[in-house]
Design a protein around this motif. Structure first.
Motif, PDB file in Angstrom:
ATOM      1  N   PRO A   1       0.827  -1.211   0.000  1.00 26.26           N
ATOM      2  CA  PRO A   1       0.000   0.000   0.000  1.00 26.26           C
ATOM      3  C   PRO A   1       0.863   1.263   0.000  1.00 26.26           C
ATOM      4  CG  PRO A   1      -0.792  -1.561   1.640  1.00 26.26           C
ATOM      5  CD  PRO A   1       0.532  -2.080   1.144  1.00 26.26           C
ATOM      6  N   VAL A   2       0.371   2.296  -0.655  1.00 25.52           N
ATOM      7  CA  VAL A   2       1.036   3.603  -0.624  1.00 25.52           C
ATOM      8  C   VAL A   2       0.912   4.163   0.785  1.00 25.52           C
ATOM      9  CG1 VAL A   2       0.753   6.018  -1.367  1.00 25.52           C
ATOM     10  CG2 VAL A   2       0.824   4.195  -3.072  1.00 25.52           C
ATOM     11  N   ASP A   3       1.999   4.728   1.271  1.00 18.42           N
ATOM     12  CA  ASP A   3       2.016   5.486   2.523  1.00 18.42           C
ATOM     13  C   ASP A   3       2.059   6.955   2.095  1.00 18.42           C
ATOM     14  OD1 ASP A   3       2.865   7.072   4.688  1.00 18.42           O
ATOM     15  OD2 ASP A   3       4.036   5.436   5.554  1.00 18.42           O
ATOM     16  N   PRO A   4       0.917   7.672   2.147  1.00 25.07           N
ATOM     17  CA  PRO A   4       0.892   9.031   1.596  1.00 25.07           C
ATOM     18  C   PRO A   4       1.984   9.948   2.141  1.00 25.07           C
ATOM     19  CG  PRO A   4      -1.334   8.310   2.032  1.00 25.07           C
ATOM     20  CD  PRO A   4      -0.421   7.271   2.627  1.00 25.07           C
ATOM     21  N   ALA A   5       2.241   9.917   3.422  1.00 23.83           N
ATOM     22  CA  ALA A   5       3.251  10.823   3.979  1.00 23.83           C
ATOM     23  C   ALA A   5       4.653  10.445   3.510  1.00 23.83           C
ATOM     24  CB  ALA A   5       3.183  10.815   5.495  1.00 23.83           C
ATOM     25  N   ALA A   6       5.009   9.188   3.626  1.00 27.84           N
ATOM     26  CA  ALA A   6       6.374   8.757   3.291  1.00 27.84           C
ATOM     27  C   ALA A   6       6.629   8.706   1.788  1.00 27.84           C
ATOM     28  CB  ALA A   6       6.646   7.383   3.907  1.00 27.84           C
ATOM     29  N   ASP A   7       5.608   8.372   1.001  1.00 26.74           N
ATOM     30  CA  ASP A   7       5.812   8.158  -0.438  1.00 26.74           C
ATOM     31  C   ASP A   7       5.601   9.400  -1.293  1.00 26.74           C
ATOM     32  OD1 ASP A   7       6.394   5.465   0.016  1.00 26.74           O
ATOM     33  OD2 ASP A   7       4.289   4.856  -0.210  1.00 26.74           O
ATOM     34  N   THR A   8       5.094  10.483  -0.707  1.00 27.33           N
ATOM     35  CA  THR A   8       4.797  11.674  -1.501  1.00 27.33           C
ATOM     36  C   THR A   8       5.987  12.224  -2.276  1.00 27.33           C
ATOM     37  OG1 THR A   8       2.801  12.330  -0.347  1.00 27.33           O
ATOM     38  CG2 THR A   8       4.051  14.092  -1.381  1.00 27.33           C
ATOM     39  N   PRO A   9       7.176  12.363  -1.708  1.00 27.98           N
ATOM     40  CA  PRO A   9       8.281  12.913  -2.525  1.00 27.98           C
ATOM     41  C   PRO A   9       8.543  12.094  -3.796  1.00 27.98           C
ATOM     42  CG  PRO A   9       8.867  12.964  -0.207  1.00 27.98           C
ATOM     43  CD  PRO A   9       7.575  12.165  -0.315  1.00 27.98           C
ATOM     44  N   LEU A  10       8.522  10.786  -3.656  1.00 25.82           N
ATOM     45  CA  LEU A  10       8.723   9.903  -4.803  1.00 25.82           C
ATOM     46  C   LEU A  10       7.563  10.020  -5.792  1.00 25.82           C
ATOM     47  CD1 LEU A  10      10.322   7.411  -6.022  1.00 25.82           C
ATOM     48  CD2 LEU A  10       8.685   6.019  -4.737  1.00 25.82           C
ATOM     49  N   LEU A  11       6.350   9.900  -5.288  1.00 28.18           N
ATOM     50  CA  LEU A  11       5.177   9.954  -6.163  1.00 28.18           C
ATOM     51  C   LEU A  11       5.056  11.304  -6.857  1.00 28.18           C
ATOM     52  CD1 LEU A  11       2.600   8.030  -3.965  1.00 28.18           C
ATOM     53  CD2 LEU A  11       3.912   7.172  -5.922  1.00 28.18           C
ATOM     54  N   HIS A  12       5.412  12.380  -6.157  1.00 26.65           N
ATOM     55  CA  HIS A  12       5.378  13.703  -6.773  1.00 26.65           C
ATOM     56  C   HIS A  12       6.308  13.749  -7.979  1.00 26.65           C
ATOM     57  CE1 HIS A  12       6.730  17.934  -7.238  1.00 26.65           C
ATOM     58  NE2 HIS A  12       5.414  18.102  -7.287  1.00 26.65           N
ATOM     59  N   ARG A  13       7.523  13.218  -7.848  1.00 24.53           N
ATOM     60  CA  ARG A  13       8.453  13.185  -8.989  1.00 24.53           C
ATOM     61  C   ARG A  13       7.853  12.389 -10.149  1.00 24.53           C
ATOM     62  NH1 ARG A  13      12.107  12.233  -4.935  1.00 24.53           N
ATOM     63  NH2 ARG A  13      12.427  10.039  -5.526  1.00 24.53           N
TER      64      ARG A  13
END
Length: 188
Positions: free
Chosen positions: A20-32
């Protein structure tokens, strides 16, 4: 980080796992990923990190929508969204049946593509979705201009049902049954 909810090994490319995506932890990666020019069909090109995190928090809170981070040999490499088409995306456009599941996927942008990688990713996605015995058909609605994904969808068994107009795009409503997917497995 969350544990993997699905894992498969590709004979040529190695291990693919999904968590599952962890919105707080994965945001920098997902934003890129979602703001990269290659992700134009995700319609998030101008989003800042806070907007990306807000979107993935919204998905995490939605009982009819999930987001997953895909890893290749332990390294983040793709994104999956799974949704119930009776409640999201295709409401009023597609007469969802019990056992229908909707899907989006995105491979991470790379300067050095690996032959067969995206095919292995969509195969992983489909195997994950069909691992649930309650899933009978996978439904997608890719932008009509996204020729690369149309070829991949066809390769794993999707058939275009019709063109539909959605608020943000014209799309090819396409469906793949479990049997259609399994019939393509010998053609990998």
């Amino acid at each position: 980080m969350s544990a993997a909810v699905f894992t498969r090994t590709d004979p040529a490319l190695g291990e693919f796992s999904v968590r599952p995506v962890d919105p707080a932890a994965d945001t920098p990666l997902l934003h890129r990923w979602v703001t990269d020019p290659k992700a134009a069909f995700w319609l998030m090109q101008d989003c800042d990190p806070a907007t990306v995190e807000k979107e993935f928090r919204r998905i995490a809170a939605d009982p009819h929508h999930d987001a997953f981070l895909g890893l290749h040999n332990g390294t983040p490499a793709f994104l999956i969204e799974r949704y119930d088409p009776a409640h999201r995306e295709l409401v009023g456009i597609h007469a969802a049946r019990p056992g229908d599941i909707g899907m989006h996927f995105l491979t991470a942008p790379t300067g050095s593509p690996v032959h067969g990688f995206t095919r292995a990713v969509i195969t992983t996605v489909m195997e994950m979705l069909f691992a649930d015995p309650d899933t009978h058909r996978v439904v997608v609605e890719p932008d009509t201009r996204n020729t690369a994904v149309h070829a991949l969808n066809k390769a794993v068994g999707f058939e275009v049902v019709r063109t539909v107009s959605l608020p943000s795009k014209d799309a090819y409503l396409s469906i793949c049954t479990r049997d259609q997917f399994l019939a393509t497995r010998g053609a990998c």
